[in-house]
Write a protein that holds these residues in place. Sequence first.
Motif, mmCIF file in Angstrom:
data_model
loop_
_atom_site.group_PDB
_atom_site.id
_atom_site.type_symbol
_atom_site.label_atom_id
_atom_site.label_comp_id
_atom_site.label_asym_id
_atom_site.label_seq_id
_atom_site.Cartn_x
_atom_site.Cartn_y
_atom_site.Cartn_z
ATOM 1 N N TYR A 282 58.276 33.862 63.975
ATOM 2 C CA TYR A 282 59.512 34.328 63.357
ATOM 3 C C TYR A 282 60.072 33.206 62.487
ATOM 4 N N LYS A 283 60.032 33.420 61.171
ATOM 5 C CA LYS A 283 60.555 32.439 60.221
ATOM 6 C C LYS A 283 59.900 31.082 60.470
ATOM 7 N N ASP A 284 60.686 30.078 60.917
ATOM 8 C CA ASP A 284 60.128 28.732 61.080
ATOM 9 C C ASP A 284 59.856 28.368 62.532
ATOM 10 N N ILE A 285 59.900 29.362 63.441
ATOM 11 C CA ILE A 285 59.665 29.070 64.859
ATOM 12 C C ILE A 285 58.711 30.112 65.447
ATOM 13 N N TYR A 286 58.331 29.884 66.693
ATOM 14 C CA TYR A 286 57.526 30.830 67.456
ATOM 15 C C TYR A 286 58.269 31.119 68.757
ATOM 16 N N TYR A 287 58.126 32.341 69.269
ATOM 17 C CA TYR A 287 58.759 32.599 70.556
ATOM 18 C C TYR A 287 57.997 33.638 71.361
ATOM 19 N N VAL A 288 58.206 33.548 72.669
ATOM 20 C CA VAL A 288 57.660 34.499 73.634
ATOM 21 C C VAL A 288 58.818 34.943 74.517
ATOM 22 N N ARG B 169 58.112 24.419 66.994
ATOM 23 C CA ARG B 169 58.932 24.755 68.153
ATOM 24 C C ARG B 169 58.545 26.141 68.653
ATOM 25 N N LEU B 170 58.251 26.195 69.929
ATOM 26 C CA LEU B 170 57.867 27.430 70.605
ATOM 27 C C LEU B 170 58.895 27.690 71.699
ATOM 28 N N PHE B 171 59.619 28.803 71.595
ATOM 29 C CA PHE B 171 60.645 29.141 72.577
ATOM 30 C C PHE B 171 60.032 30.045 73.650
ATOM 31 N N LEU B 172 60.152 29.636 74.893
ATOM 32 C CA LEU B 172 59.763 30.473 76.023
ATOM 33 C C LEU B 172 61.045 31.041 76.616
ATOM 34 N N LEU B 173 61.306 32.297 76.339
ATOM 35 C CA LEU B 173 62.549 32.950 76.747
ATOM 36 C C LEU B 173 62.244 33.811 77.966
ATOM 37 N N ALA B 174 62.509 33.242 79.129
ATOM 38 C CA ALA B 174 62.119 33.861 80.398
ATOM 39 C C ALA B 174 63.342 34.491 81.055
ATOM 40 N N ASP B 175 63.446 35.805 80.951
ATOM 41 C CA ASP B 175 64.547 36.540 81.561
ATOM 42 C C ASP B 175 64.347 36.677 83.066
ATOM 43 N N GLU B 176 65.451 36.855 83.763
ATOM 44 C CA GLU B 176 65.371 37.321 85.140
ATOM 45 C C GLU B 176 64.867 38.767 85.135
ATOM 46 N N PRO B 177 64.121 39.178 86.158
ATOM 47 C CA PRO B 177 63.713 40.589 86.224
ATOM 48 C C PRO B 177 64.940 41.495 86.287
ATOM 49 N N GLU B 178 64.816 42.675 85.731
ATOM 50 C CA GLU B 178 65.920 43.632 85.777
ATOM 51 C C GLU B 178 65.382 45.021 86.090
ATOM 52 N N LYS B 179 66.285 45.884 86.474
ATOM 53 C CA LYS B 179 65.926 47.267 86.747
ATOM 54 C C LYS B 179 66.626 48.154 85.736
ATOM 55 N N ALA B 180 65.840 48.900 84.972
ATOM 56 C CA ALA B 180 66.407 49.781 83.955
ATOM 57 C C ALA B 180 67.100 50.966 84.620
ATOM 58 N N PRO B 181 68.169 51.481 84.006
ATOM 59 C CA PRO B 181 68.835 52.652 84.579
ATOM 60 C C PRO B 181 67.933 53.881 84.516
ATOM 61 N N ALA B 182 67.995 54.694 85.532
ATOM 62 C CA ALA B 182 67.195 55.917 85.563
ATOM 63 C C ALA B 182 67.832 56.980 84.679
ATOM 64 N N ALA B 183 66.996 57.709 83.961
ATOM 65 C CA ALA B 183 67.489 58.823 83.150
ATOM 66 C C ALA B 183 67.908 59.957 84.080
ATOM 67 N N ASN B 184 69.165 60.370 83.967
ATOM 68 C CA ASN B 184 69.678 61.453 84.808
ATOM 69 C C ASN B 184 70.873 62.097 84.114
ATOM 70 N N GLY B 185 71.646 62.842 84.838
ATOM 71 C CA GLY B 185 72.782 63.534 84.249
ATOM 72 C C GLY B 185 73.876 62.617 83.759
ATOM 73 N N GLN B 186 73.798 61.324 84.123
ATOM 74 C CA GLN B 186 74.800 60.363 83.678
ATOM 75 C C GLN B 186 74.332 59.546 82.480
ATOM 76 N N THR B 187 73.223 59.950 81.864
ATOM 77 C CA THR B 187 72.690 59.199 80.726
ATOM 78 C C THR B 187 72.430 60.122 79.545
#
Length: 511
Positions: free
Chosen positions: A58-64, A122-140
């Motif tokens: 991406y432009k002048d850097i690299y990332y994962v 420069r190589l950015f290692l962007l390591a997120d915490e695991p997450e749980k996506a919301p389930a598709a239901n009547g509230q989405t």
Amino acid sequence: MKLTRYIGYAALAAWLLAAPACTGAKVTPTAATQPEHHTVTDRYCVTVGGVDLPVEAYKDIYYVNFALDGSAPVLIGSAEPLTGCEVSPAARGIAASVEGAEARFTLPGAGWWVVRLNDRDRLFLLADEPEKAPAANGQTLNAADFVSGDGLQTANLQRALDEASATGRTLIFPRGVYPTGTLRIGSNTHIYLADGAIIKGSDDREDYPTDGGLPEADHIHNKEHYTDNGEWMTFSRLILVDSAENVSIRGRGIIDGSGAMLRAQGKPANLIRIRNSRNVSIEGVLLRDPAAWNTHIHYSDGVTIRDVKLINDATVPNTDGFDPDASTNVMIDHCFAYCSDDNVAIKTTNNLGLNKDLRNIVIRSCVFLTRKSSLKVGTETKAARMSDILFENNDVVECDRALALYCNDGALFENITFSNNRVERNYPDSQRRPIHFKISERHGKGQIRNVMIRNCDFATVFPRPAEIAGLDADHTIDSLTFSNVTIGGRPVRSPDDLGAKIRFTENIRFE
């Protein structure tokens, strides 16, 4: 491109067997989307915990970008021999080994990591915490259900947002690309960007109407009136949260502003503007390529930005990261920002005539890189008072100026604390100072008082000394304390240790 192109299957297997044990580490790659919006490089390959991860150029850097649960060994393969590998934040003490075209180290867990290869890339290692996506239901609601055809989806997505606001149902953007112009978000709107979802800003300036039809001065159109003063520079943006409350944007998707293409047309649009709103949160998403300031928090209260990754185009001017402006009770926590301009610029611009005293701003546990100032208050300071500001536990990997206070327009700065911040490298730009505190007279004469710099470490000596400068005998910098500050490994216990240019100051203490 597989890592084994560079290191071979046998070498990879042997290294993984010999690497430090991962205590139940789980690595989840970020989903790839349409290739026209992602440029996967073959210059570097990365494996984390035995999982090959695509590296984006991406432009002048690299990332994962990936999710990481637990510690994991990292192996980087290069298309050319490696002579060095440094991992930041340096304070985390991650040592890398280099052999041939390979670099190895172990990540202790999720976080934001900057890998400098051959003292160049420069190589950015962007390591997120695991997450749980919301389930598709009547509230989405599903944003894809509102999409029609292949062209610009502004009207369709606005209809989806309006329905989400009216019903309180969470609007889910599933994996895919959603091209759009300006979108307006109302009260009680909750948005989830799934991994692989991209809200992609249009590259046509006409798709970003200005506030009230106001003309925007920029460096191409209306050039004679152009200024980077935030009161006049921009009246447009991709995402607008305006006069709203109870709004959230979260997930692992991307909001991309097509900023370089817009700025080439003279369109200085923000990526996100939160204006005259309260109880707003942004969490987890990647904010990329604005045409001007990335995230502008204006005349608002109770805004939290957490675990957000922000990557700007370093060649585009005025691309600040986070700009709290005439706002109160703002928290920017555990974020990553790579910017051409200031990482954080806390200000009061009087944009659209909306101005009030600013207070209770916290910038905490972030990792920052910039070509300008990193932890900054100013430059626009058009309110009467800007107070109770805390910069705490941040790692500034690279900057021109690390700590900056610029009081230009007559405000009183009061009760500002820089605590437990670490600064690594100097970027060679206009000032090259570790600390730059200055009162100037542009639209008034201000004052700065009660500033604490505590437990801050500057790993290197910057080419130019710190400058601490009041305006005159009546407009001074008063009550500035240095406590346990080091520069280049040496403690700062006196003005001589600081080596600063000091004038019109009172009550400077060293502890």
